[in-house]
Design an enzyme around this catalytic site. Structure first.
Site, mmCIF file in Angstrom:
data_model
loop_
_atom_site.group_PDB
_atom_site.id
_atom_site.type_symbol
_atom_site.label_atom_id
_atom_site.label_comp_id
_atom_site.label_asym_id
_atom_site.label_seq_id
_atom_site.Cartn_x
_atom_site.Cartn_y
_atom_site.Cartn_z
ATOM 1 N N GLU A 1 0.831 -1.210 0.000
ATOM 2 C CA GLU A 1 0.000 0.000 0.000
ATOM 3 C C GLU A 1 0.870 1.267 0.000
ATOM 4 O O GLU A 1 0.660 2.179 0.821
ATOM 5 C CB GLU A 1 -0.960 -0.013 1.192
ATOM 6 N N GLU B 1 -6.067 -8.633 0.286
ATOM 7 C CA GLU B 1 -6.541 -8.653 1.674
ATOM 8 C C GLU B 1 -8.033 -8.367 1.689
ATOM 9 O O GLU B 1 -8.503 -7.440 1.027
ATOM 10 C CB GLU B 1 -5.831 -7.581 2.517
#
Length: 355
Positions: free
Chosen positions: A127, A271
């Protein structure tokens, strides 16, 4: 005696507290893996974890680094592995191809011998384009991605092992909240176009983290039922109806990729999960509700309106991590799901710690 798969159960997930979550299914779900994080003060022994994965029918695991003992513990298991490169290593890998070649030699090819580790992906960064990082990694993520893939190619494993980037879903957005209005975030659009074209060229997937819980957490006006999979509010978009934010978010990405010339790029949900503590909506009851809906959806291979069929998904996460930063919220330490049917060799002291 036949082993009980994680998704072939009447009672198969136990959250990292002592409370049991029941998820009903009759078959093992293909395409489903789990994240294995290790930021905890009392982590389970690595071999115990790998036995848990095997005993519960999980054949894919995503790591957040390339910790040697952890990677070695997966040797000979047949479990497909995605290793990670933390953001704080991107600068080195972006600067010199030789550093990337050394990294691949030490962290990838060293494990590819007969009976070794079945590594399939390298997630270059985690991220890295979050707005909270204030552009720290914007100029180094793509060069690092390029160098790692070149190093994999030079090592002769680039056809099997692909470099990608684990991205938060905030790299794309829709001003109208309809998927068809999706596009990359304006401040990183040019960069994201470079990345997705590179991924497409190298037949690598787009890895995205999608969290319906965060949609609910970050927006007080967000419709509660839309975070789950059992009906409630719907939105319509170009004759397509969406009844949950997971599908709407996923298809926003599909539209985004299409608009930018890579509509057939493979998508992996890196995720997805629901926390069990640390917020009014983070509890076992709602986690059960979320997982019930998600896993039944995956069993049915329903996909999303724009990408029907089997989805590739990594549940987040295998265990609670009580050393993680709570800057995003106290729930950050409570995403764990532990398998109910543990192998007999799991020490009692580890069970007691979680009760």
């Amino acid at each position: 005696m036949a082993r009980t798969g994680l998704l072939a159960w009447s009672c198969c997930l136990i959250l990292a507290s002592a409370n049991v979550v029941h998820v009903l299914s009759s078959t093992v779900i293909p395409g489903v893996g789990v994240n294995w994080g290790t930021i905890a003060s009392n982590p389970l022994p690595r071999n115990t974890v790998t036995n848990m994965l095997k005993d519960n029918g999980l054949n894919k695991v995503k790591l957040f680094d390339s910790d040697s003992p952890t990677v070695k513990s997966l040797a000979g298991t047949g479990i497909e592995v995605m290793v990670g490169i933390p953001n704080n290593q991107l600068y080195i890998l972006a600067g010199d191809i030789e550093d990337a070649e050394d990294w691949v030699k030490e962290n990838i090819t060293a494990y590819l011998h007969d009976g070794g580790v079945d590594i399939r992906y390298v997630a270059v960064g985690n991220e890295p384009f979050l707005s909270s990082y204030n552009n720290t990694f914007d100029n180094i993520t793509f060069p690092a991605l390029q160098n790692v893939q070149k190093a994999l190619d030079k090592a002769g494993v680039g056809d099997k092992i692909k470099a990608t980037v684990a991205l938060n879903a905030d790299v794309y957005e829709s001003q109208s909240d309809k998927p068809s209005d999706g596009d990359f975030r304006k401040d990183i659009k040019d960069l994201m176009i470079q990345i997705v074209k590179f991924l497409h060229q190298n037949k690598a997937p787009f890895v995205v983290n999608i969290y319906p819980f965060l949609s609910l957490y970050q927006n007080a006006g967000f419709p509660f039922d839309f975070a789950f999979f059992d009906g409630g509010r719907t939105i319509s978009d170009k004759n397509v109806s969406y009844s949950n934010v997971f599908d709407a978010n996923y298809d926003t990405l599909v539209w985004t990729l299409k608009k930018n010339g890579v509509d057939d790029l493979k998508i992996i949900v890196g995720e997805v999960g629901w926390p069990t503590d640390g917020n009014i909506n983070a509890n076992n009851k709602l986690a059960k509700k979320f997982y019930d809906g998600l896993l039944k959806k995956l069993v049915a291979k329903k996909g999303t309106p724009l990408r029907p069929g089997q989805l590739d998904v990594y549940l987040f996460s295998l265990v609670d991590e009580n050393q993680k930063s709570i800057a995003p919220g106290h729930f950050e330490r409570h995403w764990g799901t532990l398998l109910l049917r543990w192998p007999a060799k799991v020490p009692d002291r580890f069970i007691r710690q979680r009760q």
